[in-house]
Design a protein around this motif. Structure first.
Motif, PDB file in Angstrom:
ATOM      1  N   ILE A  79      -2.107  10.195   6.463  1.00 37.83           N
ATOM      2  CA  ILE A  79      -3.018  10.237   7.557  1.00 37.83           C
ATOM      3  C   ILE A  79      -4.087   9.301   7.323  1.00 37.83           C
ATOM      4  CG2 ILE A  79      -5.182  11.729   8.180  1.00 37.83           C
ATOM      5  CD1 ILE A  79      -3.180  14.304   8.083  1.00 37.83           C
ATOM      6  N   ALA A  80      -4.502   9.344   5.938  1.00 37.56           N
ATOM      7  CA  ALA A  80      -5.460   8.175   5.413  1.00 37.56           C
ATOM      8  C   ALA A  80      -4.905   6.807   5.746  1.00 37.56           C
ATOM      9  CB  ALA A  80      -5.752   8.172   3.927  1.00 37.56           C
ATOM     10  N   PHE A  81      -3.581   6.640   5.340  1.00 39.98           N
ATOM     11  CA  PHE A  81      -3.123   5.240   5.695  1.00 39.98           C
ATOM     12  C   PHE A  81      -3.137   4.833   7.137  1.00 39.98           C
ATOM     13  CE2 PHE A  81       0.732   2.830   7.088  1.00 39.98           C
ATOM     14  CZ  PHE A  81       0.664   1.798   6.322  1.00 39.98           C
TER      15      PHE A  81
ATOM     16  N   MET B  83      -4.929   5.559   9.454  1.00 40.34           N
ATOM     17  CA  MET B  83      -6.368   5.325   9.686  1.00 40.34           C
ATOM     18  C   MET B  83      -7.135   4.087   9.301  1.00 40.34           C
ATOM     19  SD  MET B  83      -8.123   9.074  10.685  1.00 40.34           S
ATOM     20  CE  MET B  83      -8.012   9.730   8.964  1.00 40.34           C
ATOM     21  N   LEU B  84      -6.424   3.785   8.104  1.00 37.12           N
ATOM     22  CA  LEU B  84      -7.007   2.554   7.327  1.00 37.12           C
ATOM     23  C   LEU B  84      -6.439   1.338   8.152  1.00 37.12           C
ATOM     24  CD1 LEU B  84      -8.607   1.187   4.967  1.00 37.12           C
ATOM     25  CD2 LEU B  84      -6.795   1.499   3.745  1.00 37.12           C
TER      26      LEU B  84
ATOM     27  N   LEU C  85     -15.326   0.440  18.321  1.00 38.11           N
ATOM     28  CA  LEU C  85     -15.662  -0.533  17.159  1.00 38.11           C
ATOM     29  C   LEU C  85     -15.276  -1.633  17.145  1.00 38.11           C
ATOM     30  CD1 LEU C  85     -15.060   2.343  14.358  1.00 38.11           C
ATOM     31  CD2 LEU C  85     -17.294   1.509  15.547  1.00 38.11           C
TER      32      LEU C  85
ATOM     33  N   LEU D 296      -9.685   6.924  20.382  1.00 41.85           N
ATOM     34  CA  LEU D 296     -10.728   7.746  20.259  1.00 41.85           C
ATOM     35  C   LEU D 296     -12.114   6.956  19.415  1.00 41.85           C
ATOM     36  CD1 LEU D 296      -9.528  11.195  19.795  1.00 41.85           C
ATOM     37  CD2 LEU D 296     -10.297  10.456  21.913  1.00 41.85           C
ATOM     38  N   ILE D 297     -11.623   6.301  18.492  1.00 40.73           N
ATOM     39  CA  ILE D 297     -12.826   5.700  17.522  1.00 40.73           C
ATOM     40  C   ILE D 297     -12.417   4.245  17.499  1.00 40.73           C
ATOM     41  CG2 ILE D 297     -13.420   5.671  15.124  1.00 40.73           C
ATOM     42  CD1 ILE D 297     -12.279   8.407  14.721  1.00 40.73           C
TER      43      ILE D 297
ATOM     44  N   ILE E  77       0.854  -1.134   0.099  1.00 40.85           N
ATOM     45  CA  ILE E  77       0.057  -0.120  -0.010  1.00 40.85           C
ATOM     46  C   ILE E  77       0.798   1.328  -0.064  1.00 40.85           C
ATOM     47  CG2 ILE E  77      -1.680   1.373   1.236  1.00 40.85           C
ATOM     48  CD1 ILE E  77      -2.860  -1.449   2.405  1.00 40.85           C
TER      49      ILE E  77
ATOM     50  N   LEU F  68      -1.772  14.071   3.551  1.00 48.24           N
ATOM     51  CA  LEU F  68      -3.100  13.457   3.779  1.00 48.24           C
ATOM     52  C   LEU F  68      -2.951  11.907   3.244  1.00 48.24           C
ATOM     53  CD1 LEU F  68      -5.577  14.986   4.113  1.00 48.24           C
ATOM     54  CD2 LEU F  68      -5.861  15.108   1.623  1.00 48.24           C
ATOM     55  N   PHE F  69      -1.972  11.399   2.442  1.00 43.57           N
ATOM     56  CA  PHE F  69      -1.822  10.102   2.287  1.00 43.57           C
ATOM     57  C   PHE F  69      -1.555   9.368   3.572  1.00 43.57           C
ATOM     58  CE2 PHE F  69       0.898   6.355   1.819  1.00 43.57           C
ATOM     59  CZ  PHE F  69      -0.033   5.636   1.262  1.00 43.57           C
TER      60      PHE F  69
ATOM     61  N   GLY G  19       1.355   5.072  -1.864  1.00 47.53           N
ATOM     62  CA  GLY G  19       1.896   6.230  -1.358  1.00 47.53           C
ATOM     63  C   GLY G  19       3.344   6.634  -2.128  1.00 47.53           C
TER      64      GLY G  19
ATOM     65  N   LEU H 222      -7.989  -0.396  10.813  1.00 46.99           N
ATOM     66  CA  LEU H 222      -9.293  -1.177  10.783  1.00 46.99           C
ATOM     67  C   LEU H 222      -8.781  -2.614  10.086  1.00 46.99           C
ATOM     68  CD1 LEU H 222     -11.871   1.378   9.415  1.00 46.99           C
ATOM     69  CD2 LEU H 222     -11.381   0.441  11.464  1.00 46.99           C
TER      70      LEU H 222
ATOM     71  N   PHE I 250      -6.573   7.889  16.983  1.00 43.22           N
ATOM     72  CA  PHE I 250      -7.491   7.077  16.086  1.00 43.22           C
ATOM     73  C   PHE I 250      -8.120   5.935  17.059  1.00 43.22           C
ATOM     74  CE2 PHE I 250      -9.197   3.791  13.090  1.00 43.22           C
ATOM     75  CZ  PHE I 250     -10.170   4.878  12.425  1.00 43.22           C
TER      76      PHE I 250
END
Lengths: 311, 68
Positions: free
Chosen positions: A221-223, A225-226, A300, A295-296, A78, A218-219, A83, A229, A292
Motif C-alpha cells: 500500500i505504501a509503495f 502510493m509513493l 496535486l 482522488l489525491i 525499492i 502495508l508495504f 519490500g 509521487l 490514489f
C-alpha cells in the motif's frame, strides 16, 4: 461519491470471488479481451502519430521512452530491498509502474477540460510509447541474473505477445488509409466495455490470490502510493525542463508517469512472466495507485505543473 | 512485517503527512494526503505492536523453560 464504471467491474469481480460464486471467466474470452485491448492502444497511438509526425515529436517521444525505462529501475530496488519481494514479482510490479493507466489518463483529460487548461493533442501517442519500454525492462529485470542466452532474452523483450500486438497496432494505425475508420468502432467505441470485462476478470484473479497481498499488505500500500509521487515528479520535471510542454501537457506527463498499468502490462506479464503473482501487481496498481491518483494525485500533479511552468 | 518494511512504511507515512500538511493551504487533496500519511503511520505502529504481542507467549514459555 460515485466511482468509475470500470473500477466498479473490478470490485464486482472481487465480490464474486469472495462470495464463492460458482463462476469461471471463459479462458478464450479472456485472451480475446487482451488481444482487443493491446491492439486498440496501438491503433490509437498510430493514428495520433500520423497526424502529428515531426522531428520535435520524435525527440519528445525519446524522452518519454526514457521515463518508461527509468521508473521501473527506481521501483525495482525499492521492492527488492525494502519490500523483500522476490525478483520475478518485483520485476513484474516495477513494469506495471513504468507503464501507464489509460483510465487515469482519461480522468486527467476530463479534469483539464473541465478547468479549460490546454494540452498537446498527441498525448495518446505517449500513452503507447510508455507502455512498451516498461514491459521490456520488467522482463530484463526478472531474468538478468538467469542463465538465458542474450538472443532468448532479446526475443522475450521485443517479441513477446504484448509488445508485438501493441507495436503491430501502432504500425497499422500509422500506415492505414481512411479505411481504418471502418474497423475503429471495434477498437475505439467498444474499448470501455472490453476494458470493463477485462477488469472483471482481473478482480476475480486478484481476490483468488489475495493471500500473498496480506503478507506484504502495508508495504505494498505504501509503495503503491509513493511511486506515483516519484513518477509524477520525474514526469513533470522532464515535461518542463526537457520538453517545454504547456501546463496541461506537463500535468498529463506527470499523470502518465505517476500511473500504473492495469491493461497492457498485466496482459504482457501473464505471457512473459507466468510464474509471477499477478494479483500482487494488479492489487497495487488498480486497488491502490489508481484510486490514489484519481482522488489525491491528479489535483496535486496539476498544482505541481502550474508551479513548474510559472517558474 | 520486517524491519525494512516497517521503516519504509513509516518513512512514506511521515512524507505524506508532512507534504500534505505543507500544501494543505493550496489544495483540498493535500488534506487527504496528510490524513493518508497519518493512517499509514498508525497502521504501521499498530501492526508492529500486534506482531510483538503475538510473539510474547513464545518468549514467556522460553523464559519459563530456562528457569526450570
Amino acid at each position: 461519491m460515485s466511482l468509475d464504471a470500470v473500477v466498479l467491474f473490478f470490485i464486482f469481480g472481487v465480490i464474486i470471488k469472495l462470495a464463492k460464486v460458482d463462476f469461471t471467466f471463459p479462458r478464450g474470452l479472456s485472451q480475446s479481451l487482451m488481444l482487443i485491448l493491446l491492439l486498440a492502444i496501438g491503433l490509437k497511438g498510430g493514428i495520433a502519430l500520423k497526424s502529428h509526425a515531426n522531428l520535435e515529436l520524435v525527440l519528445q517521444g525519446l524522452a518519454v521512452v526514457m521515463i518508461g525505462v527509468i521508473i521501473p529501475l527506481i521501483a525495482f530496488p525499492i521492492l527488492r530491498y525494502f519490500g523483500e519481494i522476490d525478483k520475478t514479482n518485483a520485476a513484474s510490479i516495477a513494469a506495471h509502474y513504468g507503464s501507464v493507466s489509460v483510465g487515469t489518463f482519461a480522468v486527467a483529460i476530463a479534469v483539464l477540460e473541465s478547468q479549460n487548461i490546454a494540452y498537446e493533442s498527441y498525448f495518446p501517442l505517449f500513452v503507447v510509447l510508455l507502455e512498451i519500454p516498461a514491459i521490456a525492462v520488467g522482463i530484463w529485470l526478472a531474468q538478468k541474473q538467469g542463465q538465458q542466452r542474450i538472443s532468448e532474452l532479446m526475443h522475450e523483450m521485443f517479441l513477446n505477445a504484448g509488445v508485438v500486438l501493441m507495436l503491430g497496432g501502432l504500425v497499422i494505425g500509422f500506415s492505414a488509409n481512411e479505411s481504418i475508420d471502418q474497423i475503429m468502432p471495434l477498437f475505439k467505441n467498444l474499448f470501455s466495455g472490453v476494458l470493463a470485462l477485462f477488469l472483471l476478470e482481473m478482480g476475480l484473479i486478484a481476490a483468488s490470490r489475495a493471500k500473498e497481498l496480506q503478507q506484504n499488505g502495508l508495504f505494498v500500500i505504501a509503495f503503491a502510493m509513493l511511486m506515483p509521487l516519484l513518477g509524477a515528479t520525474l514526469g513533470a520535471t522532464v515535461g518542463t525542463a526537457l520538453l517545454g510542454l504547456s501546463t496541461g501537457g506537463v500535468a498529463l506527463l506527470a499523470v502518465l508517469a505517476a500511473s500504473a498499468s492495469y491493461i497492457a502490462v498485466p496482459a504482457a506479464m501473464r505471457v512473459a512472466l507466468p510464474q509471477a503473482n499477478h494479483s500482487l501487481s494488479i492489487a497495487s496498481s488498480l486497488g491502490v495507485t489508481f484510486p490514489f491518483n484519481v482522488l489525491i494525485g491528479i489535483p496535486l500533479y496539476l498544482l505541481l505543473a502550474q508551479s513548474l511552468t510559472t517558474l | 512485517m520486517s524491519v525494512r518494511q516497517f521503516i519504509f512504511v513509516y518513512f512514506v507515512g511521515c512524507l505524506f503527512a508532512a507534504l500534505g500538511g505543507l500544501l494543505a493551504f493550496q489544495q483540498m487533496a493535500s488534506w487527504t494526503l496528510c490524513a493518508v500519511g497519518i493512517v499509514l503511520i498508525s497502521a504501521n505502529i499498530l501492526s508492529q505492536l500486534s506482531n510483538r504481542k503475538a510473539s510474547m507467549p513464545d518468549v514467556a514459555v522460553a523464559q519459563n523453560s530456562a528457569w526450570r
